[in-house]
Write an enzyme that holds these catalytic residues in place. Structure first.
Site, PDB file in Angstrom:
ATOM      1  N   GLU A 227       0.846  -1.195   0.000  1.00 61.96           N
ATOM      2  CA  GLU A 227       0.000   0.000   0.000  1.00 61.96           C
ATOM      3  C   GLU A 227       0.881   1.244   0.000  1.00 61.96           C
ATOM      4  O   GLU A 227       1.763   1.391   0.857  1.00 61.96           O
ATOM      5  CB  GLU A 227      -0.931  -0.012   1.216  1.00 61.96           C
ATOM      6  CG  GLU A 227      -1.693   1.269   1.452  1.00 61.96           C
ATOM      7  CD  GLU A 227      -2.523   1.693   0.249  1.00 61.96           C
ATOM      8  OE1 GLU A 227      -2.295   2.820  -0.238  1.00 61.96           O
ATOM      9  OE2 GLU A 227      -3.380   0.905  -0.206  1.00 61.96           O
TER      10      GLU A 227
ATOM     11  N   HIS B 236     -29.060  -8.484  26.274  1.00 63.04           N
ATOM     12  CA  HIS B 236     -27.874  -9.126  26.861  1.00 63.04           C
ATOM     13  C   HIS B 236     -27.960 -10.632  26.685  1.00 63.04           C
ATOM     14  O   HIS B 236     -29.019 -11.219  26.922  1.00 63.04           O
ATOM     15  CB  HIS B 236     -27.780  -8.791  28.349  1.00 63.04           C
ATOM     16  CG  HIS B 236     -26.640  -9.463  29.038  1.00 63.04           C
ATOM     17  ND1 HIS B 236     -25.330  -9.073  28.863  1.00 63.04           N
ATOM     18  CD2 HIS B 236     -26.614 -10.525  29.884  1.00 63.04           C
ATOM     19  CE1 HIS B 236     -24.540  -9.848  29.590  1.00 63.04           C
ATOM     20  NE2 HIS B 236     -25.298 -10.738  30.227  1.00 63.04           N
TER      21      HIS B 236
END
Length: 479
Positions: A219, A456
């Protein structure tokens, strides 16, 4: 490639009648049947407008056939490979014998086929005139296809994008390939160099590593996925190092040469890398060349069609949507733009699309998901002293511990103001970007989100905990 809009699934076999009259006049003529084009067609038809949809390939375009959907199918196969390889840590004894690419490709093509049939069925039921062939704009109201002319009171250009390469770098489809070739490989290479550390590059690197390939990313920018928040980039780099994915950043590509066994790549400074394959993943360019756009007075910038905020080109009633319009090259952006333009043509005066409010997901392992401004961009816009951030580590999230994933949820807010950016790293966190989008686009304050109840144990609790902390009442987090 980042996310694709949901296509209808169907196990039915549709015989889609392709209507090809000798031209005709319509309320809307659309050039391109990808995410932006077909969305514009379906919404315009809903609004009782007559529609002609012109497509030279298959309905669904790059996203469905050569982009979002097939790459995500490969990524899921890669996840299964990793889960099998690592199953013993969960008390499950399993053995990864190998990767059967014919089986992987069969699974991938099955997903594409079902979505394609569903899309064909939708277009047929909407009574949209589908025209197969290569279209070209020949007038401010006219598109020509193989000698037939279709006149539209409104024209929508939605011709999509192509896989780019670099000057002097020849794609041979065998040793030097693009993502199009990578999606149809019939084997697992022993090694690969990925030229480009953006979304496409890191997703393929992630897949190949899971399949057992020795991968190196090159990159030119200072970090991987450089468009994302810097903390997200750094977290991805740490995870890739841990996975054994090698990468070089901050040095430009210089040349590629064939070797007896594959390809040798040289970067600035003379450093070389060798591998069996070189994947060129340096971004996508706009498909606008040779389509008559400039001849009709449409302004282009590096091939991209310039529009105003309402996606008008300034020439007659011609609009443009999707990857040919400067900005994020995301299928869901084009999809929403297609809906917007259809409603604009129908006189519905839709709200202008806020580009910063478009969610982004990189489906690597780990996933990166974000919406809104990065910390750096927020400081540029509002001033460094007006920005507060909070980083909630997934170590405090029960479901993340069950999944054995690491990462975080990072919030960016204006002092005494709303949350303007949400950035997440971790397994499956792309699924949370919908709630994050609502928070940013509805300009929610941390205290408002803190009131919401998150089930949850779920990873969505991490969003709730981050907002609780930013609202001054941390529970499972340090202040």
């Amino acid at each position: 490639m980042p996310g694709c809009p949901a296509s209808p699934s169907s196990d039915a076999t549709w015989e889609l009648t392709v209507t090809e009259p000798n031209g005709g006049t319509f309320d809307v003529v659309i050039l391109g049947g990808g995410s932006g084009g077909y969305a514009a067609a379906l919404r315009a038809a809903q609004l009782d407008l007559s529609v002609a949809l012109i497509e030279k390939g298959k309905l669904g375009g790059t996203c469905l056939h050569n982009g979002c959907i097939p790459t995500k199918a490969l990524l899921h196969a890669a996840e299964i490979a990793d889960q099998t390889r690592e199953s013993e840590q969960f008390g499950v004894k399993a053995e990864l014998v190998g990767i059967d690419m014919s089986g992987v490709n069969s699974y991938k093509e099955g997903v594409i086929s079902r979505l394609y049939k569903g899309l064909q069925g939708l277009v047929k039921s909407a009574k949209i005139t589908l025209v197969e062939g290569h279209g070209r704009l020949v007038g401010p109201e006219t598109i020509e296809v193989d000698g037939r002319r279709y006149t539209g009171r409104n024209i929508v250009l939605a011709t999509g994008s192509y896989a780019r390469t670099l000057p002097g770098l020849e794609i041979d489809g065998e040793r030097v390939i693009t993502s199009d070739h990578a999606l149809t490989l019939d084997r697992v290479p022993t090694s690969a160099i990925v030229l480009g550390g953006g979304v496409i590059g890191v997703e393929f690197a992630s897949v190949w590593k899971s399949f057992g390939v020795d991968v190196t990313i090159i990159e030119a920018l200072p970090r991987l996925v450089a468009a994302e928040d810097e903390e997200s980039s750094k977290a991805l780099e740490r995870a890739f190092r841990k996975r054994g994915i090698k990468f070089s950043v901050g040095k430009r590509f210089e040349k590629a040469e064939y070797t007896d066994s594959g390809v040798k790549v040289t970067i600035e400074g003379g450093q070389t890398f060798e591998a069996e394959l070189l994947l060129v993943a340096v971004g996508r360019g706009p498909n606008t060349a040779g389509l008559g756009y400039e001849e009709q007075g449409i302004r282009l910038d590096r091939g991209f069609v310039l529009t105003d905020e309402r996606l008008r080109t300034g020439v007659g009633n011609i609009y443009a949507v999707g990857d040919i319009v400067p900005g994020l090259q995301l299928a869901h952006r084009g999809f929403q733009q297609g809906i917007f333009v259809a409603e604009e043509i129908a006189g519905r005066n839709p709200a202008v699309i806020d580009e910063t409010g478009i969610p982004r997901v990189t489906y690597s392992d780990p996933e990166l998901a974000s919406v809104g401004l990065t910390e750096a961009r927020a400081k540029e816009r509002y001033g460094a002293d007006k920005i507060v951030t909070y980083n909630y580590n997934l170590g405090g999230n029960g479901k993340s511990q069950i999944l054995k994933t690491a990462g975080f949820v990072k919030l960016v807010r204006v002092v005494d103001g709303p949350v303007v950016g949400v950035h997440m790293v971790g397994a499956r966190l792309g699924e949370l970007v919908g709630e994050a989008q609502l928070i940013v686009n509805w300009e929610a304050y941390p205290a408002e989100v803190a009131q919401l109840i998150h089930a949850h144990p779920t990873q969505s609790e991490a969003l709730g905990e981050a907002h609780l902390a930013l609202a001054g009442k941390p529970l499972h987090a340090h202040a």
